[in-house]
Design a protein around this motif. Structure first.
Motif, short mmCIF file in Angstrom:
data_model
loop_
_atom_site.label_atom_id
_atom_site.label_comp_id
_atom_site.label_asym_id
_atom_site.label_seq_id
_atom_site.Cartn_x
_atom_site.Cartn_y
_atom_site.Cartn_z
N TYR A 26 -1.21 4.02 4.37
CA TYR A 26 -0.50 3.85 3.11
C TYR A 26 -1.32 3.04 2.12
CZ TYR A 26 3.54 5.47 5.84
OH TYR A 26 4.37 6.19 6.63
N GLU A 48 7.73 4.43 3.89
CA GLU A 48 7.10 5.48 3.09
C GLU A 48 7.97 5.85 1.89
OE1 GLU A 48 5.55 8.51 5.66
OE2 GLU A 48 5.65 9.96 4.04
N GLY A 107 6.49 1.27 0.09
CA GLY A 107 5.55 2.35 0.38
C GLY A 107 4.85 2.84 -0.87
#
Lengths: 309, 292
Positions: free
Chosen positions: A53, A177, A182
């Motif tokens: 990420y 996410e 995220g």
């Protein structure tokens, strides 16, 4: 069905299938192998939270894993219950992740990577010099023969535990996410300076990600002593944990929760076969080769190949 | 009191000797990481590769490690040039600064080399015996073992030579220029990719040399490189990125710190010294002790 309910339905189905395996398969060896693969699912997923990420490479998975494992050994010696050890090990790994991040994340990303690379060496030195943790000679962790839930053997219990942890990790990764955390991390990955300029609290987000990622790696280690019952520093600080937790997300595809899961299931299973038919050296050679192959020729992993078509 | 003073003095002397050798190990990193901005974490394993080739040359042809260092140089230079071309093609060209994949690449290379060494030579320790292995130079109550003294002198000599090359030759100035501004260099009609390729080849050549020196100092096993990863980067950062004299002094400091730790706290604590120093440097003085 929207994507969230689809995901949780999928998790439920997978959990039901994997959870029913102990009632269907009788070979004990199968569960050792499955344990090892699921352990890699956790490590790869945890690595992806920071690496995939945010684009920060952590070479110290083995160290964080070992923190979880050795915190459990300490808890075991103090006669804590297993549940407390799992929480304690996870907490300690998260704490050290936070400390490492605090010291090095303000600099260019590569300094963080170098520091994590050396973290294993220093923690190994400390464990080797601490008789309470078994020192260089190692320490025994005695486990009961029977599963505490009354079904099957102890390995089945460990299998259920690691399955639960793996599902938990994947859910955490997916929640991150789709959260502002995220999105912030992905902004950092794409252009940290621009993200900072647009008001993303980059240091704070990186620290949160490092802590969660480290904690999950520690979580994967907390049941390890119960599995191998004899803890010895070089086996626990095994660099195969580090190289696998980098190779698996890269092979699967970075930046999405599914990538590390696919990579871990695939590479983990290959290695289970290779370690029986070849040797652990060949194992690591295969992982290293696959890592270099994917990183140079298929940088977006299996998911990337899949998406192009 | 007399004994501990003697011990202290000997610890400092062996620390300085070790530090000289550490300077050679870190010199390659100072070039690749400090000047070229290539984070070659496989550098220590290349040193081990050099050590094994030294052992093999000694075993098969009876070469002295110092001769091996010279013989291996072209091989390592070409190896470095090839690795840089792959690195450039895959990770550097697209200017995205994809450092994550570059790091993963070198990490993979590290494992491949290490595992091949294990498959070829096994996990046993290998050592090379020379005429000077067990001999010492006695100066009063200080004894200088040749197996430390020779690598130290040669390493420091190499570092000073490379420093002069960087300062005085066209190639050296081009490397310094590429470190500062590759675009400007290109506008001056020099191909920065070629310059970086040669410089990276040079850094691996030094890795091979360090491997030969390591073989003089101690016995080696395939995974030994891991212990030096913290050390070489600690020295490189502590000395200031790409500052070769800084590298030399930082290596001496680290050598003395390790030797003192071994003497007074036990050798099993020594591996933690370089990491501790690295972490402290990164936390408090990331520009290095000689930086501004």
């Amino acid at each position: 069905m929207n994507s969230h309910s689809k995901f949780f339905f999928g998790v439920f189905v997978v959990a039901a299938i994997f959870g029913s395996l102990p009632f269907l398969i009788h070979s004990e060896y199968f569960f050792f192998a499955a344990y090892s693969v699921l352990q890699f699912v956790i490590l790869a997923t945890a690595w992806n939270i920071l690496g995939g990420y945010a684009g920060y490479v952590n070479f110290g998975s083995a160290a964080f894993f070992a923190i979880g494992a050795y915190a459990t050994v300490a808890g075991f010696k103090l006669q804590f219950p297993q549940g407390a050890n799992i929480v304690f090990g996870t907490f300690m790994a998260g704490l050290i992740g936070l400390g490492m991040g605090y010291l090095t994340l303000r600099l260019k990303g590569v300094f963080f990577s170098i520091a994590t690379l050396a973290l294993s060496v220093v923690l190994l030195t400390i464990v080797t010099n601490t008789p309470f943790l078994g020192g260089a000679r190692g320490v025994y962790v005695i486990v009961p023969r029977e599963s505490p839930i009354g079904v099957g053997q102890y390995i089945h219990w460990l299998y259920f535990l690691i399955l639960g942890m793996a599902i938990f990790s994947v859910v955490v990764a997916r929640v991150i996410e789709h959260s502002s955390l995220g999105r912030g991390l992905m902004a950092i990955r794409d252009d940290e300076l621009a993200a900072e300029g647009l008001g993303v609290p980059t240091l704070k987000l990186k620290l949160i990600a490092t802590t969660i990622s480290g904690a999950l790696m520690g979580l994967a280690g907390t049941t390890f002593p119960y599995l191998i019952t004899y803890m010895e520093p070089t086996a626990t600080f095994n660099l195969s944990f580090a190289v696998n937790s980098i190779a698996m997300p890269i092979v699967g595809g970075l930046g999405s929760w599914i990538g590390p899961v696919i990579g871990a299931l695939l590479l983990g299973s290959i290695q289970q076969v290779a370690s029986v038919t070849l040797s652990s050296t060949w194992n690591l050679l295969i992982v290293g080769g696959v890592l270099v192959f994917f990183v140079t020729l298929a940088p977006n992993g299996i998911m990337g190949i899949f998406k192009k078509k | 009191m007399d004994i501990s003073l003697d011990l202290l003095f000997n610890a400092i002397v062996s620390g300085v000797l070790l530090g000289g050798f550490y300077a050679a190990m870190s010199l390659g990193i100072s070039i690749s990481f400090g000047m070229l901005d290539i984070v070659n974490i496989a550098h220590p394993v290349m040193i081990i590769l050099g050590a094994y080739l030294t052992w093999w040359l000694n075993e098969s042809f009876g070469f002295d490690p110092i001769l091996s260092a010279v013989v291996m140089a072209p091989f390592f230079f070409v190896l470095g040039f090839i690795i840089y071309r792959i690195y450039y093609d895959r990770f550097e060209k697209n200017a995205g600064g994809d450092s994550l994949r570059g790091l993963a690449f070198f990490f993979g290379v590290l494992f491949i080399v290490e595992m091949i060494l294990i498959l070829l030579f096994g996990v046993d320790y290998r050592n090379v015996n020379t005429g000077y292995t067990d001999v010492s130079l006695k100066l009063g109550f200080v004894s200088l073992p040749y197996r430390l003294l020779i690598p130290c002198v040669l390493s420091v000599g190499l570092l000073l030579l490379i420093r002069e090359i960087f300062r005085r030759t066209y190639f050296g100035r081009a490397v310094s220029a590429v470190a500062q501004d590759p675009l400007a260099l290109q506008l001056m009609g020099v191909n920065p990719v070629k310059v970086k390729g040669y410089a990276f080849g040079l850094s691996l050549m030094i890795a091979g040399f360090s491997g030969a020196m390591l073989m003089i100092i101690q016995s080696v096993q395939p995974a030994a490189g891991r212990d030096y990863i913290g050390l070489v980067f600690a020295v490189c950062v502590l000395g200031g990125m790409g500052n070769l004299m800084g590298t030399l002094f930082a290596a001496m400091i680290l050598g003395i710190a390790e030797s003192m730790t071994s003497t007074f706290a036990g050798p099993s604590w020594a591996p933690a010294v370089s990491f501790g120093l690295l972490l402290l440097t990164l936390a408090f003085r990331p520009q290095g002790i000689f930086g501004k």
